[in-house]
Design a protein around this motif. Sequence first.
Motif, mmCIF file in Angstrom:
data_model
loop_
_atom_site.group_PDB
_atom_site.id
_atom_site.type_symbol
_atom_site.label_atom_id
_atom_site.label_comp_id
_atom_site.label_asym_id
_atom_site.label_seq_id
_atom_site.Cartn_x
_atom_site.Cartn_y
_atom_site.Cartn_z
ATOM 1 N N VAL A 158 0.838 -1.576 0.062
ATOM 2 C CA VAL A 158 0.111 -0.408 0.131
ATOM 3 C C VAL A 158 0.690 1.619 0.273
ATOM 4 O O VAL A 158 2.061 1.312 0.709
ATOM 5 C CB VAL A 158 -0.769 -0.220 0.618
ATOM 6 C CG1 VAL A 158 -0.218 -0.051 2.859
ATOM 7 C CG2 VAL A 158 -1.793 0.780 0.578
ATOM 8 N N TRP A 159 0.636 2.292 -0.899
ATOM 9 C CA TRP A 159 1.127 3.229 -1.163
ATOM 10 C C TRP A 159 0.743 4.468 -0.073
ATOM 11 O O TRP A 159 -0.208 4.972 -0.022
ATOM 12 C CB TRP A 159 0.993 4.184 -1.989
ATOM 13 C CG TRP A 159 2.007 5.122 -2.285
ATOM 14 C CD1 TRP A 159 2.517 6.373 -2.182
ATOM 15 C CD2 TRP A 159 2.560 5.252 -3.726
ATOM 16 N NE1 TRP A 159 3.652 6.795 -2.024
ATOM 17 C CE2 TRP A 159 3.898 6.036 -3.255
ATOM 18 C CE3 TRP A 159 2.980 4.387 -5.275
ATOM 19 C CZ2 TRP A 159 4.718 6.726 -4.833
ATOM 20 C CZ3 TRP A 159 3.954 5.093 -6.007
ATOM 21 C CH2 TRP A 159 4.866 6.049 -6.008
ATOM 22 N N ALA A 160 1.284 4.484 1.050
ATOM 23 C CA ALA A 160 1.361 5.981 2.190
ATOM 24 C C ALA A 160 1.662 7.595 1.720
ATOM 25 O O ALA A 160 3.028 7.302 1.900
ATOM 26 C CB ALA A 160 2.254 5.577 3.285
ATOM 27 N N VAL A 161 0.566 8.025 1.288
ATOM 28 C CA VAL A 161 1.188 9.634 0.943
ATOM 29 C C VAL A 161 0.717 10.183 1.522
ATOM 30 O O VAL A 161 -0.352 11.318 1.472
ATOM 31 C CB VAL A 161 -0.096 9.445 -0.687
ATOM 32 C CG1 VAL A 161 0.432 10.237 -1.500
ATOM 33 C CG2 VAL A 161 0.027 7.883 -1.699
ATOM 34 N N PRO A 162 1.905 11.013 1.970
ATOM 35 C CA PRO A 162 1.559 12.429 2.318
ATOM 36 C C PRO A 162 1.971 13.536 1.384
ATOM 37 O O PRO A 162 2.162 13.909 0.160
ATOM 38 C CB PRO A 162 3.601 12.368 2.765
ATOM 39 C CG PRO A 162 3.891 11.554 2.047
ATOM 40 C CD PRO A 162 3.191 10.759 1.785
ATOM 41 N N ARG A 163 0.944 13.943 1.910
ATOM 42 C CA ARG A 163 0.979 15.905 1.114
ATOM 43 C C ARG A 163 2.563 16.247 1.075
ATOM 44 O O ARG A 163 2.462 17.567 1.457
ATOM 45 C CB ARG A 163 -0.132 16.256 1.443
ATOM 46 C CG ARG A 163 -1.633 15.946 1.642
ATOM 47 C CD ARG A 163 -1.847 15.741 -0.035
ATOM 48 N NE ARG A 163 -3.204 15.582 0.311
ATOM 49 C CZ ARG A 163 -3.740 14.678 -0.831
ATOM 50 N NH1 ARG A 163 -2.637 14.389 -2.040
ATOM 51 N NH2 ARG A 163 -4.917 13.907 -1.007
ATOM 52 N N ALA A 164 3.163 15.768 -0.093
ATOM 53 C CA ALA A 164 4.465 16.355 -0.031
ATOM 54 C C ALA A 164 5.340 15.825 -1.445
ATOM 55 O O ALA A 164 4.304 14.932 -1.986
ATOM 56 C CB ALA A 164 5.339 15.476 0.663
ATOM 57 N N GLY A 165 6.791 16.098 -1.376
ATOM 58 C CA GLY A 165 6.920 15.654 -3.485
ATOM 59 C C GLY A 165 8.156 15.598 -2.588
ATOM 60 O O GLY A 165 9.396 15.167 -1.821
ATOM 61 N N VAL A 166 9.199 15.031 -4.260
ATOM 62 C CA VAL A 166 9.985 13.865 -3.962
ATOM 63 C C VAL A 166 10.615 14.874 -5.209
ATOM 64 O O VAL A 166 10.768 14.651 -6.420
ATOM 65 C CB VAL A 166 9.917 12.539 -3.667
ATOM 66 C CG1 VAL A 166 9.575 12.085 -5.198
ATOM 67 C CG2 VAL A 166 11.526 11.647 -4.061
ATOM 68 N N ARG A 225 -4.065 0.598 -10.910
ATOM 69 C CA ARG A 225 -4.133 1.818 -9.894
ATOM 70 C C ARG A 225 -3.673 1.062 -8.581
ATOM 71 O O ARG A 225 -3.848 0.063 -7.605
ATOM 72 C CB ARG A 225 -5.675 1.795 -9.840
ATOM 73 C CG ARG A 225 -6.613 2.354 -8.670
ATOM 74 C CD ARG A 225 -5.716 3.945 -8.607
ATOM 75 N NE ARG A 225 -6.009 4.897 -8.190
ATOM 76 C CZ ARG A 225 -5.734 6.126 -7.468
ATOM 77 N NH1 ARG A 225 -5.187 6.567 -8.497
ATOM 78 N NH2 ARG A 225 -5.677 6.899 -6.337
ATOM 79 N N CYS A 226 -2.372 1.488 -7.710
ATOM 80 C CA CYS A 226 -2.069 1.674 -6.955
ATOM 81 C C CYS A 226 -2.988 1.406 -5.825
ATOM 82 O O CYS A 226 -3.352 2.291 -5.091
ATOM 83 C CB CYS A 226 -0.630 1.673 -6.623
ATOM 84 S SG CYS A 226 -0.006 3.349 -6.915
ATOM 85 N N ARG A 227 -2.534 0.905 -4.495
ATOM 86 C CA ARG A 227 -3.235 1.010 -3.103
ATOM 87 C C ARG A 227 -2.876 1.960 -2.623
ATOM 88 O O ARG A 227 -1.777 2.206 -1.790
ATOM 89 C CB ARG A 227 -3.864 0.098 -2.622
ATOM 90 C CG ARG A 227 -4.318 -1.558 -3.869
ATOM 91 C CD ARG A 227 -4.573 -2.131 -2.008
ATOM 92 N NE ARG A 227 -2.875 -3.331 -1.879
ATOM 93 C CZ ARG A 227 -2.576 -4.601 -2.426
ATOM 94 N NH1 ARG A 227 -3.568 -4.769 -3.653
ATOM 95 N NH2 ARG A 227 -1.965 -4.784 -2.340
ATOM 96 N N ARG A 228 -2.994 3.256 -1.915
ATOM 97 C CA ARG A 228 -3.343 4.864 -1.899
ATOM 98 C C ARG A 228 -4.333 4.911 -0.403
ATOM 99 O O ARG A 228 -5.059 4.702 -0.393
ATOM 100 C CB ARG A 228 -2.668 5.797 -2.879
ATOM 101 C CG ARG A 228 -2.500 5.508 -4.405
ATOM 102 C CD ARG A 228 -1.952 6.706 -5.366
ATOM 103 N NE ARG A 228 -2.133 6.162 -5.955
ATOM 104 C CZ ARG A 228 -2.010 7.232 -7.217
ATOM 105 N NH1 ARG A 228 -1.546 8.613 -7.090
ATOM 106 N NH2 ARG A 228 -2.407 7.223 -8.583
ATOM 107 N N VAL A 229 -3.345 5.532 0.973
ATOM 108 C CA VAL A 229 -3.763 5.990 1.456
ATOM 109 C C VAL A 229 -3.236 6.943 1.774
ATOM 110 O O VAL A 229 -1.733 7.262 2.030
ATOM 111 C CB VAL A 229 -3.260 4.803 2.925
ATOM 112 C CG1 VAL A 229 -4.067 5.712 3.744
ATOM 113 C CG2 VAL A 229 -4.420 3.913 2.444
ATOM 114 N N THR A 230 -3.515 8.211 1.562
ATOM 115 C CA THR A 230 -3.046 10.021 2.079
ATOM 116 C C THR A 230 -3.159 9.300 3.998
ATOM 117 O O THR A 230 -3.945 9.564 4.322
ATOM 118 C CB THR A 230 -4.542 10.710 1.843
ATOM 119 O OG1 THR A 230 -4.546 10.821 0.437
ATOM 120 C CG2 THR A 230 -3.502 12.177 1.839
ATOM 121 N N VAL A 231 -1.536 9.542 3.992
ATOM 122 C CA VAL A 231 -1.558 9.874 5.510
ATOM 123 C C VAL A 231 -0.778 11.281 6.066
ATOM 124 O O VAL A 231 -0.601 11.543 4.926
ATOM 125 C CB VAL A 231 -0.391 9.031 5.903
ATOM 126 C CG1 VAL A 231 0.029 9.296 7.487
ATOM 127 C CG2 VAL A 231 -0.591 7.586 5.601
#
Length: 345
Positions: free
Chosen positions: A190-198, A246-252
């Motif tokens: 699962v992709w733990a997605v923060p509101r940020a970038g890389v 579609r990868c599984r994502r969770v906004t953290v």
Amino acid sequence: MRILVTGASGYVGSHAVAALRAAGHDLRLLVREPRRAAGALAALGVGEGDFEVARGDMCDPGSVERALDGCDAVLHAAADLSYGGDGRANVEGTANVVGRALALGADPVVHVSSVAVFVPSADPVITTGSALARPRSGYARSKVEAERYVRGLQDEGRPVTIVYPGGVTGPHQPRLDAMMNGLARALNEVWAVPRAGVGVIDVRDLAIALERCFVPGLGPRRLLLGGHYLDWDRLGDLCDELTGVRCRRVTVPHWAFRLLGAAFDAARRLRPIDYPLSRDVADVMLAMAPTDDEPALTALDMRLRPVAETVEDSLRWLAEHGHLNARAAGRLASHGRSAEWATGT
């Protein structure tokens, strides 16, 4: 030019060896495990007859001294990546290799640092003039301490080039780690997605950049190569486009992401965990900013390949080597690129 390379068993070092060899340099590799280095380089088409081996450790002054004998220049790409450790090897190794190389007249000495030494930054765009970070873990502090040591040598006018890569990505990683490990774990699980970038820098582009640093007589230089800046959601979208899945994502939220990093740190004190997240990594992921790479790209006369090419080649390699399962790899698990695209013709 005869160049001593440290870190040739690793991701950046092995690709740099391939680029340096292709440019015609004579290479001596300071390595602890010659067989491991030979295996990493063989995957890149570099044979054992293409380099000389000096067995030793960057933290051993004697082996460093012997390895430097007869060398004109140095690439210091070795680093201790153990997030749970104190990172003292990064400081000691840098002092041994960079300091002794300069004392013996090497020019240039190229030191591979990281954009992370600037993060978090008060600047909206990171430059080589941005303030250094003040990280909390021993490992991250060691990287900044090594950076300060090398900068002190630059302040004396010594011919040291510091290169600051961003999130290094691409095929043929000898040991899955950092950005590549994060991609594999995120897509498989699962992709733990923060509101940020890389920032994404292709390891092959970084290798070319490092090879082009080997011009004597230019004095101290600092070259920032953070790469293409994407927010984490956009990187996830790009992976979806390339795989067709579609990868599984969770906004953290940020606070939860930091807490998760701290939890992994605590767990590592009890047993080894290979998940690529720590509190310091979380801090960097949440605070990374775009980088001004143009001065470095101009100085090195190069451009970065499209980020979609880097991510596609990364995911394809992860799938081919069993790090990315077939469901997550989607179309990349079964369809190769055309020979025309693969060879660049």
